[in-house]
Design a protein around this motif. Sequence first.
Motif, PDB file in Angstrom:
ATOM      1  N   HIS A   1       1.820  11.663   2.456  1.00 15.39           N
ATOM      2  CA  HIS A   1       1.574  12.426   3.691  1.00 15.39           C
ATOM      3  C   HIS A   1       1.465  13.864   3.438  1.00 15.39           C
ATOM      4  CE1 HIS A   1       2.554   9.049   6.454  1.00 15.39           C
ATOM      5  NE2 HIS A   1       3.295   8.749   5.574  1.00 15.39           N
TER       6      HIS A   1
ATOM      7  N   LYS B   1      -6.914  12.966  -6.334  1.00 12.29           N
ATOM      8  CA  LYS B   1      -7.603  12.001  -7.102  1.00 12.29           C
ATOM      9  C   LYS B   1      -7.466  12.226  -8.587  1.00 12.29           C
ATOM     10  CE  LYS B   1     -11.854   9.350  -7.306  1.00 12.29           C
ATOM     11  NZ  LYS B   1     -13.364   9.143  -6.989  1.00 12.29           N
TER      12      LYS B   1
ATOM     13  N   SER C   1      -8.097  16.582  -1.335  1.00  8.63           N
ATOM     14  CA  SER C   1      -8.371  14.991  -1.758  1.00  8.63           C
ATOM     15  C   SER C   1      -8.909  14.997  -3.355  1.00  8.63           C
ATOM     16  CB  SER C   1      -9.441  14.150  -0.856  1.00  8.63           C
ATOM     17  OG  SER C   1      -8.890  14.356   0.442  1.00  8.63           O
TER      18      SER C   1
ATOM     19  N   LEU D   1      -6.239   8.418  -3.611  1.00 11.27           N
ATOM     20  CA  LEU D   1      -5.089   7.989  -2.806  1.00 11.27           C
ATOM     21  C   LEU D   1      -5.175   8.084  -1.477  1.00 11.27           C
ATOM     22  CD1 LEU D   1      -2.950  10.681  -4.786  1.00 11.27           C
ATOM     23  CD2 LEU D   1      -3.039   8.418  -5.293  1.00 11.27           C
ATOM     24  N   ASN D   2      -4.370   7.118  -0.797  1.00  9.77           N
ATOM     25  CA  ASN D   2      -4.394   7.279   0.537  1.00  9.77           C
ATOM     26  C   ASN D   2      -3.737   8.485   1.136  1.00  9.77           C
ATOM     27  OD1 ASN D   2      -5.649   4.832   1.014  1.00  9.77           O
ATOM     28  ND2 ASN D   2      -4.007   3.755   0.288  1.00  9.77           N
ATOM     29  N   LEU D   3      -4.445   9.675   1.734  1.00  8.51           N
ATOM     30  CA  LEU D   3      -3.806  10.779   2.111  1.00  8.51           C
ATOM     31  C   LEU D   3      -3.952  10.923   3.687  1.00  8.51           C
ATOM     32  CD1 LEU D   3      -5.192  13.201  -0.389  1.00  8.51           C
ATOM     33  CD2 LEU D   3      -2.870  12.206  -0.392  1.00  8.51           C
ATOM     34  N   GLU D   4      -2.761  11.091   4.505  1.00  8.44           N
ATOM     35  CA  GLU D   4      -2.701  11.217   5.851  1.00  8.44           C
ATOM     36  C   GLU D   4      -2.050  12.633   6.136  1.00  8.44           C
ATOM     37  OE1 GLU D   4      -0.388   9.043   9.326  1.00  8.44           O
ATOM     38  OE2 GLU D   4      -1.128   7.900   7.797  1.00  8.44           O
TER      39      GLU D   4
ATOM     40  N   LYS E   1       0.867  -1.262   0.045  1.00  6.65           N
ATOM     41  CA  LYS E   1      -0.131   0.009   0.084  1.00  6.65           C
ATOM     42  C   LYS E   1       1.025   1.122  -0.064  1.00  6.65           C
ATOM     43  CE  LYS E   1      -4.151  -2.114   2.258  1.00  6.65           C
ATOM     44  NZ  LYS E   1      -4.719  -1.694   3.381  1.00  6.65           N
ATOM     45  N   ARG E   2       0.383   2.254  -0.744  1.00  4.41           N
ATOM     46  CA  ARG E   2       1.108   3.601  -0.735  1.00  4.41           C
ATOM     47  C   ARG E   2       0.339   4.587   0.119  1.00  4.41           C
ATOM     48  NH1 ARG E   2       1.218   4.757  -6.689  1.00  4.41           N
ATOM     49  NH2 ARG E   2      -0.829   3.855  -6.473  1.00  4.41           N
ATOM     50  N   TRP E   3       0.742   5.291   1.083  1.00  8.30           N
ATOM     51  CA  TRP E   3       0.577   6.222   1.773  1.00  8.30           C
ATOM     52  C   TRP E   3       1.003   7.592   1.500  1.00  8.30           C
ATOM     53  CZ3 TRP E   3      -3.750   6.020   4.874  1.00  8.30           C
ATOM     54  CH2 TRP E   3      -4.196   4.566   5.041  1.00  8.30           C
TER      55      TRP E   3
END
Length: 84
Positions: free
Chosen positions: A57, A70, A66, A77-80, A53-55
Amino acid sequence: MILGCTHYCLIKEEARCLSGVPVISPDEVVPEKLASYLDRHPEIETKLAKGGKRWFHVTDLTSAYSEFAKRLAGEGLNLEKVSL
């Protein structure tokens, strides 16, 4: 003009129209150079993890950001959000 940040590719056509000088954009240079490098170094393939998985930051996370990410990536996308 060299567009130094990866997201500047979104304004490269405007930069070309307004600047009157040649514009070098990372999205036009990096993929070809990376593919060439990987072709010359097949041993890297054995060091890569598969199916991970890709995160991503980011320092600001809003629904608009977001959606923008996209649209830019062509997928969600996995955004944190992180603090610096």
